[in-house]
Write a protein that holds these residues in place. Structure first.
Motif, PDB file in Angstrom:
ATOM      1  N   ASP A  85       4.874 -11.557 -11.139  1.00 29.57           N
ATOM      2  CA  ASP A  85       5.810 -12.566 -11.835  1.00 29.57           C
ATOM      3  C   ASP A  85       4.947 -13.844 -12.138  1.00 29.57           C
ATOM      4  OD1 ASP A  85       7.829 -10.259 -11.799  1.00 29.57           O
ATOM      5  OD2 ASP A  85       8.497 -10.852 -10.073  1.00 29.57           O
ATOM      6  N   ASP A  86       4.097 -14.339 -10.736  1.00 32.42           N
ATOM      7  CA  ASP A  86       3.532 -15.030 -11.699  1.00 32.42           C
ATOM      8  C   ASP A  86       2.314 -15.722 -12.913  1.00 32.42           C
ATOM      9  OD1 ASP A  86       4.625 -16.657  -9.105  1.00 32.42           O
ATOM     10  OD2 ASP A  86       2.945 -16.381  -8.273  1.00 32.42           O
ATOM     11  N   ASP A 130       3.686  -4.883  -1.225  1.00 31.74           N
ATOM     12  CA  ASP A 130       4.726  -3.998  -2.422  1.00 31.74           C
ATOM     13  C   ASP A 130       5.444  -5.410  -3.099  1.00 31.74           C
ATOM     14  OD1 ASP A 130       4.008  -2.120  -2.628  1.00 31.74           O
ATOM     15  OD2 ASP A 130       5.533  -0.483  -1.814  1.00 31.74           O
ATOM     16  N   ARG A 131       6.111  -6.358  -1.866  1.00 33.06           N
ATOM     17  CA  ARG A 131       6.602  -8.020  -2.704  1.00 33.06           C
ATOM     18  C   ARG A 131       5.689  -8.880  -2.567  1.00 33.06           C
ATOM     19  NH1 ARG A 131       9.886  -5.546   1.230  1.00 33.06           N
ATOM     20  NH2 ARG A 131       9.724  -7.933   2.871  1.00 33.06           N
ATOM     21  N   LYS A 132       4.747  -8.703  -2.374  1.00 35.27           N
ATOM     22  CA  LYS A 132       3.720  -9.947  -2.493  1.00 35.27           C
ATOM     23  C   LYS A 132       3.490  -9.505  -3.791  1.00 35.27           C
ATOM     24  CE  LYS A 132      -0.197 -11.982  -0.398  1.00 35.27           C
ATOM     25  NZ  LYS A 132      -1.456 -12.000   0.483  1.00 35.27           N
ATOM     26  N   ARG A 133       2.633  -8.198  -3.506  1.00 34.26           N
ATOM     27  CA  ARG A 133       2.073  -7.658  -5.389  1.00 34.26           C
ATOM     28  C   ARG A 133       3.443  -7.844  -7.018  1.00 34.26           C
ATOM     29  NH1 ARG A 133      -0.319  -3.238  -2.310  1.00 34.26           N
ATOM     30  NH2 ARG A 133       1.861  -1.823  -2.629  1.00 34.26           N
ATOM     31  N   LYS A 134       4.382  -8.480  -6.459  1.00 36.03           N
ATOM     32  CA  LYS A 134       5.633  -8.108  -7.469  1.00 36.03           C
ATOM     33  C   LYS A 134       5.805  -9.044  -7.271  1.00 36.03           C
ATOM     34  CE  LYS A 134       8.188  -3.783  -6.993  1.00 36.03           C
ATOM     35  NZ  LYS A 134       9.554  -3.440  -6.740  1.00 36.03           N
TER      36      LYS A 134
END
Length: 204
Positions: free
Chosen positions: A179-180, A171-175
């Protein structure tokens, strides 16, 4: 003439009985019967053989060690190595396991072991001890089961924790990827498309 005819008459072929010999045979038979009756009387007067009461078998019956194995049998092969199950007490070979179990539990085998088919009558103390022993066995089995089930629960909980942490990282990686992507969008293009922003400043 009469004397000549009697002289020419053939010998008498009828069976002759030796009276002395048959009297001797009859006497021997009577003596033998007297000896047998005396022996039987002596056996009747002897106290009966006292056999042990039937006891629980203290060894495991081997029914599987020779399964699936091939063996050459000749005329000189000893009985103990013949095909089937060999009983060294009765010196006999039984062809299959069911009949072998019937044999070793049977009357003839138990007699050869010096036991009768009568079972010892248990006392009240023996019954109580047996109940206590069975109760301890059940408790030990339950403890073993509880330990195994607890270990299984811990393993499942650990697997759930790992899966949760992995999901959090994804989830953190997807967020971070989102953002990028938001930072590279042209504001005019976003306005034309009807987007006011992607997580930017709040509307007033």
């Amino acid at each position: 003439m009469a004397s000549n005819s009697s002289a020419n008459r053939p010998d008498d072929h009828r069976r002759k009985w030796d009276r002395d010999e048959f009297e001797k045979i009859a006497k021997e038979r009577l003596d033998k019967e007297d000896d047998d009756s005396t022996e039987n009387e002596r056996k009747r007067n002897e106290p009966p053989v006292r056999r042990e009461l039937l006891k629980q078998r203290e060894y495991k019956v081997d029914l599987e060690s020779r399964l699936g194995k091939s063996q050459v049998i000749t005329k000189t092969t000893p009985s103990s190595q013949m095909g089937g199950y060999y009983c060294n007490v009765c010196d006999c070979v039984v062809k299959d396991s069911i009949n072998f179990l019937d044999h070793i539990n049977g009357k003839k085998h138990q007699r050869n072991l010096g036991m009768s088919m009568k079972v010892e009558r248990s006392t009240l103390d023996q019954v109580k001890k047996r109940f206590e022993l069975n109760k301890r066995k059940r408790e030990e089995k339950k403890k073993d089961y509880d330990f195994e089930s607890r270990m299984q629960e811990l393993r499942e909980e650990e697997a759930k924790q790992k899966a949760y942490k992995r999901e959090q990282r994804q989830d953190r990686k997807r967020k971070a990827d989102d953002d990028d992507l938001d930072s590279g969008v042209d504001p005019d293009m976003a306005a034309m498309m009807g987007f006011s922003g992607f997580g930017g400043a709040k509307k007033k």
